[in-house]
Design an enzyme around this catalytic site. Structure first.
Site, PDB file in Angstrom:
ATOM      1  N   LYS A 129       0.805  -1.222   0.000  1.00 28.89           N
ATOM      2  CA  LYS A 129       0.000   0.000   0.000  1.00 28.89           C
ATOM      3  C   LYS A 129       0.837   1.270   0.000  1.00 28.89           C
ATOM      4  CE  LYS A 129      -4.380  -1.783   1.398  1.00 28.89           C
ATOM      5  NZ  LYS A 129      -5.556  -1.765   2.245  1.00 28.89           N
ATOM      6  N   LYS A 155      -5.019 -10.404  -6.623  1.00 23.97           N
ATOM      7  CA  LYS A 155      -6.221 -10.927  -5.974  1.00 23.97           C
ATOM      8  C   LYS A 155      -7.460 -10.104  -6.321  1.00 23.97           C
ATOM      9  CE  LYS A 155      -6.632  -8.589  -1.586  1.00 23.97           C
ATOM     10  NZ  LYS A 155      -7.402  -8.661  -0.399  1.00 23.97           N
ATOM     11  N   LYS A 191     -12.027  -5.333  -3.824  1.00 24.16           N
ATOM     12  CA  LYS A 191     -13.152  -4.391  -3.840  1.00 24.16           C
ATOM     13  C   LYS A 191     -12.750  -3.096  -4.508  1.00 24.16           C
ATOM     14  CE  LYS A 191     -14.396  -5.227   0.818  1.00 24.16           C
ATOM     15  NZ  LYS A 191     -13.372  -4.559   1.606  1.00 24.16           N
TER      16      LYS A 191
HETATM   17  P1  ATP Z   1     -10.112  -5.615  -0.918  1.00 23.82           P
HETATM   18  O1  ATP Z   1      -8.695  -5.688  -1.351  1.00 23.82           O
HETATM   19  O2  ATP Z   1     -10.995  -6.394  -1.787  1.00 23.82           O
HETATM   20  O3  ATP Z   1     -10.590  -4.197  -0.685  1.00 23.82           O
HETATM   21  P2  ATP Z   1      -9.299  -6.268   1.689  1.00 23.82           P
HETATM   22  O4  ATP Z   1      -8.156  -7.205   1.550  1.00 23.82           O
HETATM   23  O5  ATP Z   1      -8.985  -4.838   1.848  1.00 23.82           O
HETATM   24  O6  ATP Z   1     -10.279  -6.425   0.477  1.00 23.82           O
HETATM   25  P3  ATP Z   1     -11.458  -6.902   3.583  1.00 23.82           P
HETATM   26  O7  ATP Z   1     -12.452  -6.269   2.766  1.00 23.82           O
HETATM   27  O8  ATP Z   1     -11.424  -6.495   4.982  1.00 23.82           O
HETATM   28  O9  ATP Z   1      -9.974  -6.739   3.012  1.00 23.82           O
HETATM   29  O10 ATP Z   1     -11.577  -8.489   3.458  1.00 23.82           O
HETATM   30  C1  ATP Z   1     -12.498  -9.258   4.141  1.00 23.82           C
HETATM   31  C2  ATP Z   1     -12.035 -10.675   4.161  1.00 23.82           C
HETATM   32  O11 ATP Z   1     -11.982 -11.213   2.852  1.00 23.82           O
HETATM   33  C3  ATP Z   1     -10.641 -10.879   4.741  1.00 23.82           C
HETATM   34  O12 ATP Z   1     -10.635 -11.991   5.583  1.00 23.82           O
HETATM   35  C4  ATP Z   1      -9.759 -11.112   3.540  1.00 23.82           C
HETATM   36  O13 ATP Z   1      -8.679 -11.934   3.836  1.00 23.82           O
HETATM   37  C5  ATP Z   1     -10.715 -11.789   2.587  1.00 23.82           C
HETATM   38  N1  ATP Z   1     -10.379 -11.538   1.197  1.00 23.82           N
HETATM   39  C6  ATP Z   1     -10.229 -10.344   0.588  1.00 23.82           C
HETATM   40  N2  ATP Z   1      -9.956 -10.490  -0.737  1.00 23.82           N
HETATM   41  C7  ATP Z   1      -9.926 -11.836  -0.941  1.00 23.82           C
HETATM   42  C8  ATP Z   1      -9.687 -12.660  -2.095  1.00 23.82           C
HETATM   43  N3  ATP Z   1      -9.457 -12.145  -3.287  1.00 23.82           N
HETATM   44  N4  ATP Z   1      -9.731 -14.001  -1.941  1.00 23.82           N
HETATM   45  C9  ATP Z   1      -9.993 -14.546  -0.753  1.00 23.82           C
HETATM   46  N5  ATP Z   1     -10.228 -13.841   0.365  1.00 23.82           N
HETATM   47  C10 ATP Z   1     -10.187 -12.515   0.291  1.00 23.82           C
END
Ligand code: ATP
Ligand code: LTN
Length: 329
Positions: A111, A195, A198
């Site tokens: 980040k 990955k 969101k």
């Molecule tokens: P994003 O990158 O999508 O904004 P994030 O990593 O910031 O997501 P959260 O939104 O808090 O995090 O994620 C909620 C849960 O979903 C966490 O336990 C995270 O590990 C899981 N998670 C997030 N993205 C993935 C993915 N692509 N595959 C599997 N699990 C995921």
């Protein structure tokens, strides 16, 4: 009964990565454990958020918890910023953590990549410490999360053990992470080497739990594969197809091996078409339940009740921690 804690950031709508990597376990765990599920809004302001949008997303996530099957009669659902103990314990833990270990967090490195120190919010740096506070505040035994959170769970354990050793008592319960093997990391549909997220710009890189059937279909049909037309799991050589196989397998309960056999010699067309169906069938009931809950009085009641129950646990832990540290009178 063992206690479970987990949290999701209200930074956007949940996608199938969040669902398969985390939320699906939330539901399974509540049968045998005391579960506490949090909307971690204070984590989301480590990057600037539009206030109006943030407030909407907080309620969206809470409603989605319920829509996927978290039952407020069994589990606590609440909003992080409504229980002040998170910030308090966060500070205490900050004083017990080291710059070195926080600098090694890969999420922090990702980040802050390419940014000058002068423009990296320190909240991004101390983010894992607040996460540790979330978990330790509730004496959680088990933390279900996606694989990408492994390092943060390790840090939480290190902090708990370090402080327990310092005071020679069990100030904190040392938690364990629970990670899913298959499908624990769902990759972006347009770029299977990063990955599913969101926050990615391309809306077709993900399938949101609130997407329409048409959007789901389009996203899967457009998903990146390769040119050899063989449905086979091979993360190195065929990351796109492997990702689709993971999604298919976790939604359908059919093993990847069996899916490979089923689609032998079929090319990608039929495989994708069936995957569209499996995905739509899994998501439609979630979306419909979400619509019912999102603006209901039920949601307000669940969150009020959740805050009260969470606060009661947090207060006790915080009192114990303050005593052990010698804070206050
Ligand atoms: P994003 O990158 O999508 O904004 P994030 O990593 O910031 O997501 P959260 O939104 O808090 O995090 O994620 C909620 C849960 O979903 C966490 O336990 C995270 O590990 C899981 N998670 C997030 N993205 C993935 C993915 N692509 N595959 C599997 N699990 C995921
Ligand atoms: N860092 C996590 C979200 C999160 C969390 C937590 C997960 C914040 N606090 C406590 C489990 C337990 C993420 O980005 N997925």
């Amino acid at each position: 009964m063992k206690r479970v804690f987990s949290g999701v950031q209200p930074t956007g709508n949940l996608h199938i990565g969040n669902y398969l990597g985390a939320l699906k376990q939330f539901v399974e765990l509540q049968e045998q454990h005391q579960c506490i599920y949090c909307v971690v809004d204070m984590h989301s302001i480590t990057l600037p958020q539009e206030p109006q949008e943030l407030r909407e997303h907080i309620l969206d996530i809470a409603a989605l918890y319920m829509a996927v099957g978290v039952d407020p009669k069994k589990s606590i659902i609440f909003i992080q910023s409504e229980v002040s103990g998170h910030a308090e314990l966060g500070w205490i833990l900050n004083c017990a953590s080291y710059m070195g270990e926080l600098s090694r967090m890969t999420q922090f490195k990702d980040k802050s990549k390419g940014k000058e120190n002068g423009s990296i919010p320190s909240g991004i740096f101390t983010y894992p410490v607040l996460m540790a506070a979330d978990i330790l505040l509730y004496d959680a035994d088990i933390v279900p999360v996606g694989n990408d959170q492994k390092q943060h769970i390790e840090l939480t354990r290190d902090l708990a053990i370090r402080i327990n050793n310092r005071f020679q008592k069990q100030t904190f319960v040392v938690p364990e992470g629970r990670f899913l093997k298959e499908g624990a990391r769902i990759m972006a549909l347009d770029d299977p080497t990063s990955k599913m997220s969101k926050s990615a710009e391309n809306d077709f890189s993900r399938i949101s739990l609130l997407d329409s059937d048409t959007k789901i279909k389009k996203a899967i049909m457009k998903a990146t594969t390769d040119s050899d037309a063989v449905v086979r799991y091979d993360i190195e050589k065929k990351p796109g197809v492997s990702n689709l196989l993971s999604i298919y397998s976790t939604f359908s309960g059919i093993s990847i091996e069996d899916l490979e056999k089923q689609y032998e010699g079929c090319g990608y067309g039929n495989f994708k078409k069936d995957l569209v169906e499996v995905t739509i069938d899994a998501i439609r009931p979630i979306r419909e339940r979400f619509e019912e809950i999102r603006n209901s009085l039920e949601l307000t009641k669940v969150l009020d009740d959740g805050r009260e129950r969470a606060e009661a646990i947090a207060e006790k832990t915080l009192a114990r921690v303050k005593t052990d540290f010698g804070l206050g009178r």
